[in-house]
Design an enzyme around this catalytic site. Structure first.
Site, short mmCIF file in Angstrom:
data_model
loop_
_atom_site.label_atom_id
_atom_site.label_comp_id
_atom_site.label_asym_id
_atom_site.label_seq_id
_atom_site.Cartn_x
_atom_site.Cartn_y
_atom_site.Cartn_z
N HIS A 116 -0.45 5.43 7.59
CA HIS A 116 -1.61 4.59 7.26
C HIS A 116 -1.74 3.54 8.35
O HIS A 116 -0.80 2.79 8.61
CB HIS A 116 -1.45 3.91 5.91
CG HIS A 116 -2.45 2.79 5.74
ND1 HIS A 116 -3.80 2.98 5.89
CD2 HIS A 116 -2.28 1.47 5.49
CE1 HIS A 116 -4.43 1.82 5.72
NE2 HIS A 116 -3.52 0.89 5.48
N HIS A 135 -11.50 -0.53 6.75
CA HIS A 135 -10.05 -0.74 6.62
C HIS A 135 -9.25 0.02 7.69
O HIS A 135 -8.53 -0.60 8.45
CB HIS A 135 -9.65 -0.30 5.20
CG HIS A 135 -8.22 -0.54 4.84
ND1 HIS A 135 -7.78 -0.57 3.54
CD2 HIS A 135 -7.12 -0.75 5.60
CE1 HIS A 135 -6.47 -0.79 3.51
NE2 HIS A 135 -6.05 -0.91 4.75
N HIS A 187 -4.61 0.80 10.76
CA HIS A 187 -5.90 0.13 10.92
C HIS A 187 -6.44 0.46 12.32
O HIS A 187 -7.00 -0.39 13.00
CB HIS A 187 -5.74 -1.38 10.71
CG HIS A 187 -5.10 -1.72 9.39
ND1 HIS A 187 -4.42 -2.90 9.16
CD2 HIS A 187 -5.03 -1.02 8.23
CE1 HIS A 187 -3.95 -2.91 7.91
NE2 HIS A 187 -4.31 -1.77 7.33
N GLU A 195 0.81 -1.22 0.00
CA GLU A 195 0.00 0.00 0.00
C GLU A 195 0.85 1.28 0.00
O GLU A 195 0.38 2.33 0.41
CB GLU A 195 -0.94 0.00 1.21
CG GLU A 195 -1.97 -1.10 1.15
CD GLU A 195 -3.07 -0.89 2.17
OE1 GLU A 195 -4.17 -0.48 1.77
OE2 GLU A 195 -2.82 -1.13 3.36
MN MN Z 1 -3.97 -1.22 5.20
#
Ligand code: MN
Length: 270
Positions: free
Chosen positions: A128, A198, A130, A109
């Site tokens: 980024h 996500h 979760h 990602e």
């Molecule tokens: Mn992810």
């Protein structure tokens, strides 16, 4: 004269980023040079802090824009954030191609990072995660809003990125440039975008402030859910109050520095 030279520099920058000319091939593989070890140490600390504070688990990643070249960014190889050391940090160009891969595994990602750096010259760090408590807000109709002052950066609104709108039924990962760009578009000029089912992406003008925002986004989600469970209307921070908090919470703010020093010391002892 000044405007002309600025135009030439601008065109050179764009050409280096996007054009298929030979100059690009040369610049794309060139390293921006070794970053100051203190800066690398802060990137390592950001990984450890976000793991220690429950924002990142074994997954997720944090990057910083290269201090020596805005068209490069620095991020760990594919490894759990709590285990990151200075030796794991890799350099990428803004196509998310590694400058020197040396067989190291890369985050699938990573396109989240380059597309945001391209869209947002003000951004110097991208996270980024979760972040678990934000997930309910990404799949329901309840928007995230700031319930306490440390999360004022959530004002005026927190967008939710929907990958189906761009690519239909995906494997949920931002695994290519098209999805990365759609996520960057969702983020707009904001600090945080949720990613439906996500997690989220959080940005800042420094790695310290990005970490602050990621931790307090997770905390705000928990507190907002608690307030909603109490029932009745919720008295959120007013946009005017949030703007005043944000004006005193820049990258050099004393409160950000104080919290960073504490989190860093706790996270780096192991
Ligand atoms: Mn992810």
């Amino acid at each position: 004269m000044r405007n002309v030279s600025r135009w030439v520099i601008g065109c050179g920058f764009v050409a280096a980023l996007f054009a298929g000319d030979p100059a690009r091939a040369q610049t794309a593989s060139a390293s921006a040079g070794a970053a100051d070890p203190a800066i690398i140490n802060n990137l390592v600390a950001a990984n450890r802090i976000l793991a220690a504070e429950g924002v990142l688990d074994g997954l997720g990643h944090v990057s910083i824009r290269h201090p020596g070249n805005p068209a490069r960014y620095l991020m760990a190889r594919s490894i759990a954030p709590a285990l990151v050391t200075a030796d794991d940090i890799m350099e990428y160009d803004l196509d998310s191609s590694p400058i020197e891969q040396r067989g190291r595994a890369m985050f699938r990602e990573r396109f989240i990072h380059d597309e945001i750096y391209k869209a947002r010259p003000d951004v110097r760090a991208v996270i980024h995660s979760h972040s678990p408590s934000v997930i309910p807000f990404s799949v329901s109709q309840a928007p995230m809003r700031p319930v306490f002052h440390s999360a004022a950066f959530l004002s005026p609104s927190v967008p939710v990125f929907e990958p189906r709108a761009t690519a239909g039924m995906t494997d949920m990962l931002v695994g290519d440039r098209k999805l990365g760009k759609a996520l960057a578009d969702s983020l707009g000029e904001g600090s945080v975008a949720l990613m439906r089912g996500h997690g989220n992406v959080v940005v800042g003008p420094s790695v310290q402030l990005a970490v602050w925002r990621a931790v307090y986004t997770e905390m705000n989600a928990r507190l907002q859910l608690q307030a909603m469970q109490l029932g009745g209307p919720i008295n959120y921070l007013a946009p005017e109050e949030a703007a005043k908090v944000n004006a005193r919470t820049g990258p050099d703010a004393d409160n950000v520095r104080r919290v960073w020093e504490l989190w860093k010391q706790k996270a780096m002892v192991k």
